[in-house]
Write a protein that holds these residues in place. Structure first.
Motif, PDB file in Angstrom:
ATOM      1  N   ALA A   1      28.641   5.534  -6.576  1.00  0.00           N
ATOM      2  CA  ALA A   1      27.407   5.409  -5.812  1.00  0.00           C
ATOM      3  C   ALA A   1      27.595   5.961  -4.409  1.00  0.00           C
ATOM      4  O   ALA A   1      26.711   6.647  -3.871  1.00  0.00           O
ATOM      5  CB  ALA A   1      26.978   3.948  -5.761  1.00  0.00           C
ATOM      6  N   ARG A   2      28.739   5.689  -3.800  1.00  0.00           N
ATOM      7  CA  ARG A   2      28.979   6.181  -2.444  1.00  0.00           C
ATOM      8  C   ARG A   2      29.036   7.727  -2.416  1.00  0.00           C
ATOM      9  O   ARG A   2      28.563   8.356  -1.478  1.00  0.00           O
ATOM     10  CB  ARG A   2      30.271   5.591  -1.902  1.00  0.00           C
ATOM     11  N   ARG A   3      29.624   8.309  -3.452  1.00  0.00           N
ATOM     12  CA  ARG A   3      29.667   9.771  -3.508  1.00  0.00           C
ATOM     13  C   ARG A   3      28.258  10.344  -3.656  1.00  0.00           C
ATOM     14  O   ARG A   3      27.932  11.382  -3.050  1.00  0.00           O
ATOM     15  CB  ARG A   3      30.537  10.214  -4.689  1.00  0.00           C
ATOM     16  N   ALA A   4      27.434   9.666  -4.464  1.00  0.00           N
ATOM     17  CA  ALA A   4      26.057  10.138  -4.646  1.00  0.00           C
ATOM     18  C   ALA A   4      25.292  10.098  -3.330  1.00  0.00           C
ATOM     19  O   ALA A   4      24.488  10.994  -3.034  1.00  0.00           O
ATOM     20  CB  ALA A   4      25.353   9.282  -5.690  1.00  0.00           C
ATOM     21  N   ILE A   5      25.577   9.090  -2.514  1.00  0.00           N
ATOM     22  CA  ILE A   5      24.917   8.997  -1.211  1.00  0.00           C
ATOM     23  C   ILE A   5      25.224  10.224  -0.363  1.00  0.00           C
ATOM     24  O   ILE A   5      24.330  10.821   0.257  1.00  0.00           O
ATOM     25  CB  ILE A   5      25.358   7.703  -0.489  1.00  0.00           C
TER      26      ILE A   5
ATOM     27  N   ASP B   1      11.996  17.519   3.503  1.00  0.00           N
ATOM     28  CA  ASP B   1      10.795  17.113   2.774  1.00  0.00           C
ATOM     29  C   ASP B   1      11.058  16.824   1.298  1.00  0.00           C
ATOM     30  O   ASP B   1      10.110  16.615   0.527  1.00  0.00           O
ATOM     31  CB  ASP B   1       9.725  18.206   2.883  1.00  0.00           C
ATOM     32  N   ASN B   2      12.307  16.798   0.903  1.00  0.00           N
ATOM     33  CA  ASN B   2      12.631  16.555  -0.504  1.00  0.00           C
ATOM     34  C   ASN B   2      12.435  15.068  -0.826  1.00  0.00           C
ATOM     35  O   ASN B   2      13.282  14.228  -0.543  1.00  0.00           O
ATOM     36  CB  ASN B   2      14.077  16.986  -0.785  1.00  0.00           C
ATOM     37  N   THR B   3      11.280  14.748  -1.429  1.00  0.00           N
ATOM     38  CA  THR B   3      10.916  13.347  -1.687  1.00  0.00           C
ATOM     39  C   THR B   3      11.848  12.705  -2.697  1.00  0.00           C
ATOM     40  O   THR B   3      12.245  11.537  -2.543  1.00  0.00           O
ATOM     41  CB  THR B   3       9.471  13.276  -2.211  1.00  0.00           C
ATOM     42  N   GLU B   4      12.229  13.430  -3.740  1.00  0.00           N
ATOM     43  CA  GLU B   4      13.093  12.861  -4.775  1.00  0.00           C
ATOM     44  C   GLU B   4      14.431  12.442  -4.191  1.00  0.00           C
ATOM     45  O   GLU B   4      14.939  11.347  -4.471  1.00  0.00           O
ATOM     46  CB  GLU B   4      13.285  13.873  -5.900  1.00  0.00           C
ATOM     47  N   ALA B   5      15.019  13.328  -3.369  1.00  0.00           N
ATOM     48  CA  ALA B   5      16.317  13.014  -2.759  1.00  0.00           C
ATOM     49  C   ALA B   5      16.197  11.799  -1.842  1.00  0.00           C
ATOM     50  O   ALA B   5      17.077  10.928  -1.815  1.00  0.00           O
ATOM     51  CB  ALA B   5      16.835  14.222  -1.978  1.00  0.00           C
ATOM     52  N   ARG B   6      15.088  11.709  -1.100  1.00  0.00           N
ATOM     53  CA  ARG B   6      14.880  10.582  -0.179  1.00  0.00           C
ATOM     54  C   ARG B   6      14.776   9.258  -0.961  1.00  0.00           C
ATOM     55  O   ARG B   6      15.377   8.254  -0.589  1.00  0.00           O
ATOM     56  CB  ARG B   6      13.634  10.834   0.656  1.00  0.00           C
ATOM     57  N   ASP B   7      14.016   9.264  -2.071  1.00  0.00           N
ATOM     58  CA  ASP B   7      13.864   8.042  -2.875  1.00  0.00           C
ATOM     59  C   ASP B   7      15.181   7.629  -3.515  1.00  0.00           C
ATOM     60  O   ASP B   7      15.515   6.432  -3.566  1.00  0.00           O
ATOM     61  CB  ASP B   7      12.802   8.257  -3.964  1.00  0.00           C
ATOM     62  N   LYS B   8      15.927   8.603  -4.036  1.00  0.00           N
ATOM     63  CA  LYS B   8      17.230   8.289  -4.624  1.00  0.00           C
ATOM     64  C   LYS B   8      18.161   7.671  -3.588  1.00  0.00           C
ATOM     65  O   LYS B   8      18.895   6.718  -3.865  1.00  0.00           O
ATOM     66  CB  LYS B   8      17.861   9.571  -5.180  1.00  0.00           C
ATOM     67  N   LEU B   9      18.125   8.218  -2.382  1.00  0.00           N
ATOM     68  CA  LEU B   9      18.997   7.722  -1.317  1.00  0.00           C
ATOM     69  C   LEU B   9      18.638   6.278  -0.945  1.00  0.00           C
ATOM     70  O   LEU B   9      19.523   5.448  -0.715  1.00  0.00           O
ATOM     71  CB  LEU B   9      18.887   8.641  -0.100  1.00  0.00           C
TER      72      LEU B   9
END
Length: 735
Positions: free
Chosen positions: A389-393, A405-413
């Protein structure tokens, strides 16, 4: 054991007042060992039915209480109440007569008992004449305002006084009462008294469908909420036990729940019906309505949350709807097995960090050593995946740096920050979102600030940080009720009492929930008074409370005390004026007396004081203290007709001639000198002569009056009444 038996039987009677088995159980206990505990159970059961105006059950329970009560004064008072119920509520004249006679034996009260028995005897004796007169007036009139009361009078007299010695009304009389009350309802379908009488007549005639229709109307149109609830309760019983119509049964119980959200009978019936028919949506709505209405005790709320959570999860297959209720269960009982099973299934794959937090709370709360060990093992297994999970962050942060403006990346984060409990980083990310919004995007800003508030409240548990965020929300929208509610909790937690008071008052202004408004205003008033000794602010809060709930006892009593202490007599008088119509009997007399005293001594409202004192005299015409006050006040106001009225009352009540003579002389002077009514003055002095023939002053005043008016016949009659013709001759010879 006997008390428990009574309690069980009373529960059955609530669901079916005509269940013979339950009444037999009560009869067995009452005729057996009885005891104070049994009497208490009977009294509590009676109070429950009194609230629903189920008078036939109330009468039965009172009869048992009278039989068991050892105290003659209490037994006598209950017997009087039993007689009143038979007479006024049930219209069972024969039973009322027997009950009043028994009351006279237990608690001699000639006035009350004698008056009631006289009324019954008069009604029976004049039954035919009264009915005939009422029907003549009803038939002769084209005015519905006359016809309806006359038809009701004929129907009620026939029903009330047409019974035989055993209390049974013959079929012909019942049919007449039925016809007349039905005519009245045809003219005025929502006439409250007609609906009430029709319900009683239709029940006796076993016209169940018509009875249900009448009760449906009364449950909708009755003047008071209590009458609506009572009608809805009776309608539910009739629909359940007398009608073969499932829809009417459901509608009747739903109506009762709407009027009385805490009614156990209606709730159980509807819950059983919805469960049997697998009508999960309606069952969920039923539980949600109970929670929203505040009808459940705090101890019952957990059970309702569990029911709603399990229904949404298992029966409706709607885990997203179940989650808020499981979250409530978690806060109340962190080790609840069903709740933990739900979150394991829902969070294990997508939100392991949140699941770890939930399991950690459960581990912390449990005292079971084996359960602690099992939870520790489960938490450890989940923690093994946190490195990924930390690596994904780090990857998603890199994406956002290159593409803000990448909404998907923001929500995942955001989700990853929650999973890894990186709450400071999550707040920073949310504040970046906030800074990207324009000044006109108020709702969007509020949504982000709410997310930040949730983090500080539920995750970080920082009241000071939460306070800052909530303040920002209110700066954007000062009427945001959710933010104000959250702010209350923060101020209370921080012990900032004056800020808490200000916020409670603000929420009371904003909320549409009457119960919440009342609770808030009461808390504000108490704190101003008890903690800060600020009487003025307490008065304002209690006045607002009384405005929200006109019959609030605490607000009335506190305002009464505060107004008296601060000598706010005009406000105290207005308070009394708002209370007086809700009181009866001795309470009303005492309050009207206080109002009269205020009007006379503090507010210089002499005429109002006179009116109020006269009202007190309606209840006790011979109260000498009130007569004294009325006489003094009338003299101050120069209201001589009222002074004369008081003196006449005193004369009627006087027992010795000396007092009567004194009062008559005062009346004579008053009528002549103050009221310029010589006819009444002559009448007063004539009464003096009737009591004291030859009274010199009376003779002199009357003689002067007749001469002044040249009433020679009156003068001759005066001397003739004293058998003093020689005196007449002497007087005329010298005149």
């Amino acid at each position: 054991m006997s008390a428990e038996k009574i309690r069980t039987a009373l529960t059955s009677i609530q669901e079916d007042p005509e269940t013979e088995g339950a009444w037999n159980e009560i009869e067995e206990v009452v005729t057996g060992d009885g005891g104070a505990a049994v009497v208490r159970e009977l009294e509590m059961g009676r109070v429950w039915h009194e609230r629903l105006k189920n008078w036939s059950v109330v009468a039965k329970l009172l009869e048992y209480e009278v039989a068991l009560d050892d105290d003659p004064s209490i037994a006598g008072a209950k017997q009087l109440e039993l007689a009143r119920i038979y007479h006024e509520e049930l219209m069972r004249t024969a039973d009322a007569e027997r009950a009043y006679r028994r009351a006279g034996e237990l608690k001699p009260d000639a006035d009350q008992v004698g008056k009631a028995l006289g009324e019954i005897d008069f009604g029976r004796s004049n039954l035919q004449a009264t009915v005939e007169q009422a029907m003549v007036e009803a038939l002769d009139s084209d005015d519905d305002r006359v016809r309806v009361p006359m038809l009701l009078r004929a129907a009620e007299y026939t029903y009330r006084y047409g019974a035989d010695a055993e209390g049974k009304v013959d079929d012909a009389s019942l049919a007449k009462a039925d016809d007349w009350v039905t005519q009245a309802l045809t003219i005025d379908p929502n006439h409250d008294a007609a609906l009430a009488l029709a319900a009683r007549v239709y029940r006796d005639r076993e016209k169940w469908s018509e009875l249900a229709s009448v009760l449906e109307r009364r449950a909708t149109t009755a003047r008071s909420k209590e009458d609506k609830i009572a009608a809805a309760y009776e309608l539910a019983l009739v629909a359940r036990h007398r009608l073969d119509d499932d829809k009417r049964k459901i509608d009747a119980h739903q109506r009762l729940v709407e009027l009385d959200p805490s009614n156990r009978i209606a709730l159980q019936f509807l819950a059983d019906h919805y469960s049997k028919n697998e009508d999960w949506d309606h069952l969920v709505a039923l539980y949600e309505d109970q929670l929203a209405a505040g009808a459940l005790d705090p101890g019952e709320e957990l059970g309702a949350w569990v029911q709603l959570a399990m229904l949404n999860w298992r029966s409706r297959d709607r885990p997203e709807a179940a989650e808020p209720y499981f979250e409530k269960v978690r806060r109340a009982e962190p080790t609840h097995a069903g709740m933990l099973s739900f979150f394991r299934e829902r969070l294990k794959e997508n939100e392991p960090g949140r699941l770890m937090s939930i399991l950690t709370d459960a581990q912390r709360a449990t005292d079971d050593a084996d359960e602690k060990a099992e939870l520790a093992q489960e938490i450890a297994a989940l923690a093994e995946g946190q490195e990924n999970a930390r690596r994904a962050i780090e990857q998603y942060k890199t994406i956002l740096r290159n593409d803000p403006d990448n909404t998907e990346a923001r929500d995942k984060l955001k989700n990853l920050y929650l999973e890894t409990e990186s709450y400071n980083a999550l707040v920073e990310l949310l504040r970046q979102d906030l800074s990207r919004l324009g000044d006109d995007e108020v709702e969007e800003k509020k949504a982000i600030l709410r997310e930040i508030a949730t983090v500080y409240r539920d995750r970080v548990q920082s009241d000071t940080s939460l306070l800052t965020v909530l303040t920002q929300i209110l700066q954007l929208d000062e009427s945001d009720v959710g933010a104000v509610r959250d702010l209350l909790q923060v101020y209370e937690s921080l012990g900032r009492w004056r800020d808490l008071l200000t916020t409670q008052q603000k929420l009371a202004e904003l909320t549409d929930d009457k119960h919440e408004k009342v609770r808030l205003l009461r808390a504000v008033a108490r704190r101003w008074l008890d903690q800060f000794s600020n009487a003025q602010n307490a008065i304002s809060a209690y006045e607002a409370l009384l405005e929200a709930q006109r019959d609030d006892v605490e607000a009335r009593e506190k305002l009464r005390d505060l107004y008296q202490k601060r000598r706010a007599w005009d406000k105290l008088y207005d308070l009394y004026e708002s209370m007086v119509d809700s009181l009866e009997g001795q309470e009303r007399i005492e309050l009207v007396g206080e109002m009269a005293k205020l009007a006379a001594e503090r507010l210089s409202k002499g005429e109002e004081a006179i009116r109020l004192l006269k009202e007190v005299l309606v209840f006790d015409p011979n109260d000498q203290d009130v007569l004294d006050q009325l006489e003094r006040q009338a003299e101050r106001q120069k209201d001589y007709p009222t002074v004369a009225h008081v003196l006449e009352r005193r004369f009627d009540a006087a027992e010795d001639d000396k007092t009567k003579l004194s009062l008559l002389q005062k009346l004579g002077v008053l009528y002549a000198d103050k009221m310029d009514d010589h006819t009444k003055a002559q009448g007063a002095w004539r009464r003096v002569l009737e009591l004291s023939p030859g009274h010199k002053r009376a003779l002199r005043v009357l003689r002067q009056s007749f001469v002044a008016s040249q009433d020679w016949d009156g003068l001759a009659e005066l001397y003739a009444s004293q058998d003093d013709f020689e005196g007449l001759a002497d007087f005329l010879s010298t005149t």
